[in-house]
Design a protein around this motif. Structure first.
Motif, PDB file in Angstrom:
ATOM      1  N   GLU A 120       0.813  -1.224   0.000  1.00  0.00           N
ATOM      2  CA  GLU A 120       0.000   0.000   0.000  1.00  0.00           C
ATOM      3  C   GLU A 120       0.843   1.269   0.000  1.00  0.00           C
ATOM      4  OE1 GLU A 120      -2.495  -0.678   3.394  1.00  0.00           O
ATOM      5  OE2 GLU A 120      -3.945  -1.886   2.245  1.00  0.00           O
ATOM      6  N   SER A 121       2.084   1.131   0.498  1.00  0.00           N
ATOM      7  CA  SER A 121       2.898   2.342   0.630  1.00  0.00           C
ATOM      8  C   SER A 121       3.769   2.613  -0.604  1.00  0.00           C
ATOM      9  CB  SER A 121       3.771   2.254   1.888  1.00  0.00           C
ATOM     10  OG  SER A 121       4.638   1.153   1.771  1.00  0.00           O
ATOM     11  N   SER A 122       3.571   1.819  -1.678  1.00  0.00           N
ATOM     12  CA  SER A 122       4.347   2.073  -2.897  1.00  0.00           C
ATOM     13  C   SER A 122       3.408   2.043  -4.098  1.00  0.00           C
ATOM     14  CB  SER A 122       5.407   0.982  -3.109  1.00  0.00           C
ATOM     15  OG  SER A 122       6.052   0.662  -1.917  1.00  0.00           O
ATOM     16  N   PRO A 123       3.801   2.677  -5.211  1.00  0.00           N
ATOM     17  CA  PRO A 123       2.953   2.612  -6.405  1.00  0.00           C
ATOM     18  C   PRO A 123       2.797   1.169  -6.882  1.00  0.00           C
ATOM     19  CG  PRO A 123       4.858   4.093  -6.730  1.00  0.00           C
ATOM     20  CD  PRO A 123       5.031   3.447  -5.398  1.00  0.00           C
ATOM     21  N   LYS A 124       1.650   0.837  -7.427  1.00  0.00           N
ATOM     22  CA  LYS A 124       1.437  -0.517  -7.977  1.00  0.00           C
ATOM     23  C   LYS A 124       2.535  -0.839  -8.976  1.00  0.00           C
ATOM     24  CE  LYS A 124      -3.296  -2.031  -7.395  1.00  0.00           C
ATOM     25  NZ  LYS A 124      -4.576  -2.399  -7.933  1.00  0.00           N
ATOM     26  N   GLY A 125       2.977  -2.081  -8.997  1.00  0.00           N
ATOM     27  CA  GLY A 125       4.040  -2.452  -9.931  1.00  0.00           C
ATOM     28  C   GLY A 125       5.421  -2.424  -9.292  1.00  0.00           C
ATOM     29  N   THR A 126       5.513  -1.864  -8.078  1.00  0.00           N
ATOM     30  CA  THR A 126       6.819  -1.806  -7.399  1.00  0.00           C
ATOM     31  C   THR A 126       7.308  -3.215  -7.072  1.00  0.00           C
ATOM     32  OG1 THR A 126       6.205   0.297  -6.402  1.00  0.00           O
ATOM     33  CG2 THR A 126       8.048  -0.870  -5.383  1.00  0.00           C
ATOM     34  N   TYR A 127       6.373  -4.059  -6.612  1.00  0.00           N
ATOM     35  CA  TYR A 127       6.744  -5.423  -6.217  1.00  0.00           C
ATOM     36  C   TYR A 127       6.274  -6.428  -7.268  1.00  0.00           C
ATOM     37  CZ  TYR A 127       7.754  -3.292  -1.743  1.00  0.00           C
ATOM     38  OH  TYR A 127       8.290  -2.499  -0.756  1.00  0.00           O
ATOM     39  N   LYS A 128       7.047  -7.486  -7.454  1.00  0.00           N
ATOM     40  CA  LYS A 128       6.721  -8.475  -8.485  1.00  0.00           C
ATOM     41  C   LYS A 128       6.171  -9.778  -7.916  1.00  0.00           C
ATOM     42  CE  LYS A 128       8.195  -5.839 -11.714  1.00  0.00           C
ATOM     43  NZ  LYS A 128       7.211  -5.118 -12.521  1.00  0.00           N
ATOM     44  N   ALA A 149      -2.235 -10.846  -3.720  1.00  0.00           N
ATOM     45  CA  ALA A 149      -1.329 -10.899  -4.869  1.00  0.00           C
ATOM     46  C   ALA A 149      -2.063 -10.501  -6.150  1.00  0.00           C
ATOM     47  CB  ALA A 149      -0.736 -12.305  -5.001  1.00  0.00           C
ATOM     48  N   ASP A 150      -3.291 -10.969  -6.302  1.00  0.00           N
ATOM     49  CA  ASP A 150      -4.052 -10.640  -7.517  1.00  0.00           C
ATOM     50  C   ASP A 150      -4.355  -9.143  -7.597  1.00  0.00           C
ATOM     51  OD1 ASP A 150      -3.966 -13.201  -8.366  1.00  0.00           O
ATOM     52  OD2 ASP A 150      -6.009 -13.746  -7.752  1.00  0.00           O
ATOM     53  N   GLU A 151      -4.639  -8.590  -6.427  1.00  0.00           N
ATOM     54  CA  GLU A 151      -4.923  -7.156  -6.379  1.00  0.00           C
ATOM     55  C   GLU A 151      -3.741  -6.337  -6.892  1.00  0.00           C
ATOM     56  OE1 GLU A 151      -6.124  -4.330  -2.736  1.00  0.00           O
ATOM     57  OE2 GLU A 151      -6.703  -6.434  -2.462  1.00  0.00           O
ATOM     58  N   TYR A 152      -2.546  -6.836  -6.609  1.00  0.00           N
ATOM     59  CA  TYR A 152      -1.338  -6.086  -6.970  1.00  0.00           C
ATOM     60  C   TYR A 152      -0.566  -6.718  -8.138  1.00  0.00           C
ATOM     61  CZ  TYR A 152      -1.986  -3.074  -2.959  1.00  0.00           C
ATOM     62  OH  TYR A 152      -2.487  -2.152  -2.079  1.00  0.00           O
ATOM     63  N   GLY A 153      -1.123  -7.726  -8.759  1.00  0.00           N
ATOM     64  CA  GLY A 153      -0.472  -8.345  -9.924  1.00  0.00           C
ATOM     65  C   GLY A 153       0.825  -9.056  -9.593  1.00  0.00           C
ATOM     66  N   LEU A 154       0.860  -9.750  -8.469  1.00  0.00           N
ATOM     67  CA  LEU A 154       2.087 -10.427  -8.041  1.00  0.00           C
ATOM     68  C   LEU A 154       2.000 -11.933  -8.257  1.00  0.00           C
ATOM     69  CD1 LEU A 154       2.545  -8.766  -4.516  1.00  0.00           C
ATOM     70  CD2 LEU A 154       3.269  -7.882  -6.730  1.00  0.00           C
TER      71      LEU A 154
END
Ligand SMILES: *Cc1c(COP(=O)(O)O)cnc(C)c1O
Length: 401
Positions: A120-128, A149-154
């Motif tokens: 939540e504290s970084s822009p989406k896509g920061t983590y893989k 993970a799905d929410e953030y595309g991980l």
């Protein structure tokens, strides 16, 4: 008879295991023969997943996973500090950046809320991706991690080295066995002698994802394919110019190196040992749970116990952990009395290697506090009642001094 000393974990090799290995040694194949495919098939059936890929060890399994998921230089991946360092190192093999998130102090597992905070504290896509670990044999609730993970595309790699046969109960009251591929993209296991199944060295990757499975098969053996996979999943790898070809169109020696892979193969005689061991894995699990039940009873409510592995449904009990006051002196006293307890683990972020990236004391308060108090008691299927009674008595003696 009490073993001298009593280790925290050990393998169990039977006559049947020895016969299986001897047969393999006398066969035509020492490596990549029919016993590899058989081990993969029986393991996949046991775990309840579609595909299994046998490899030389659990660390190689992790490396192939980060390769198959295409981890690139500088990409951020989240994992727990309370695990064997290999869980994090696989990210570094591909040049990625390891970001540790703290544990839940009750379960000792990667805490989903601390992962959420990072995301939540970084822009989406920061983590893989995320690498949760079924630490000590306790299954991570991957249904919850999958949603996040799905929410953030991980992607998710489940490090299930401690937990073959372990499970969590999902929101539909279904048992979800570790490594079954219903929630994680990939899962890995180790067959090091202290783990549930011993191959000497050995590892396995499980998945339900066919595309990832094909990549793993290539990367395991130099990135080379002969097109005619000898594996139960026929024609799983295609030639570069399209399609699987009949031998009439290609000479018998034809092969292609399509990717930069490694030699991470398991040998046939190790697979023979693995398959033989797999027959007894449930028996071992029953015994581990029985040992855990006795430790639970012996220690719950004792004033010197700050925490313990506890009586948890689906726990596979690779380790039985106590959190105690005065841990160092208890450790020494146990060793003096023939009990070789162990500490799992020194938090990965405090390793000199990871400190160079800026990690330091205070970054992971729950993990660090856990590490101050944790001790792993002897836990393996052939631990005798007498030996376990000695372990318990020795601890009681120490605290009654
Ligand atoms: C043992 C282990 C590994 C590495 O497995 P090896 O077969 O020893 O390479 C990775 N992760 C965890 C959690 C382990 O316990």
């Amino acid at each position: 008879m009490i073993q001298n000393p009593i280790p925290y974990g050990r393998q169990h090799i039977t006559k049947e295991d020895i016969v299986a290995v001897t047969e393999a040694l006398q066969s035509d194949y020492l490596t990549q023969g029919p016993r590899i495919a058989k081990f993969e098939k029986t393991f996949a059936e046991y775990i309840g997943c579609k595909y299994a890929v046998a490899v030389s060890n659990g660390t190689a399994a992790l490396h192939l996973c980060t390769m198959a998921l295409n981890v690139k230089s500088g990409e951020k991946v989240i994992t727990t500090p309370i695990t064997f360092v290999a869980s994090a190192n696989c990210v570094r093999y591909c040049g990625g950046e390891v970001v540790f998130a703290d544990i839940n102090p009750k379960t000792y597992l990667l805490d989903i809320n601390s992962v959420k905070k990072l995301l939540e504290s970084s822009p989406k896509g920061t983590y893989k991706g995320i690498i949760p670990v079924d630490f000590a044999g306790r299954a991570v609730n991957l249904e919850e991690f999958r949603k996040l993970a799905d929410e953030y595309g991980l992607w998710i790699i489940e490090d299930a080295c401690h937990a073959p046969g372990g499970y969590f109960v999902d929101s539909k009251k279904q048992k979800q066995f570790c490594g079954n591929g219903n929630y994680a993209d990939l899962a890995i296991f180790s067959f090091h002698p202290v783990k549930h199944i011993a191959c000497g060295e050995g590892g396995m990757i499980t998945t339900n994802n066919e595309a990832l499975y094909k990549k793993l098969m290539l990367f395991r053996t130099h990135g080379i394919t002969k097109g005619d996979s000898a594996y139960p999943y026929k024609n799983s790898i295609e030639f570069a110019n399209g399609g699987y070809k009949e031998e009439t169109e290609y000479p018998g020696w034809y092969m292609e190196m399509q990717q930069l892979g490694y030699n991470y193969r398991l040998t046939d005689f190790q697979a023979a040992l693995g398959t033989s061991q797999l027959k007894r894995v449930d028996e071992g699990l029953v015994r581990r749970r029985e040992i855990a039940r006795i430790y639970n009873e012996a220690f719950s409510g004792k004033p010197y116990i700050l925490g313990q592995s506890g009586n948890i449904e689906g726990h596979a009990y690779h380790l039985y952990i106590l959190e105690v006051a005065d841990r160092l002196n208890l450790y020494r006293y146990l060793r003096k009395n023939n009990v070789f307890a162990q500490i799992h683990y020194i938090p990965s972020h405090l390793m000199p290697y990871y400190r160079q990236f800026g990690w330091k004391e205070g970054d992971m308060p729950y993990a660090e506090n856990y590490y101050k108090h944790c001790i792993s008691l002897p836990m393996f299927p052939t631990l005798t009642e007498e030996e376990q009674a000695h372990v318990i008595k020795t601890i009681e003696n120490y605290y009654s001094k």
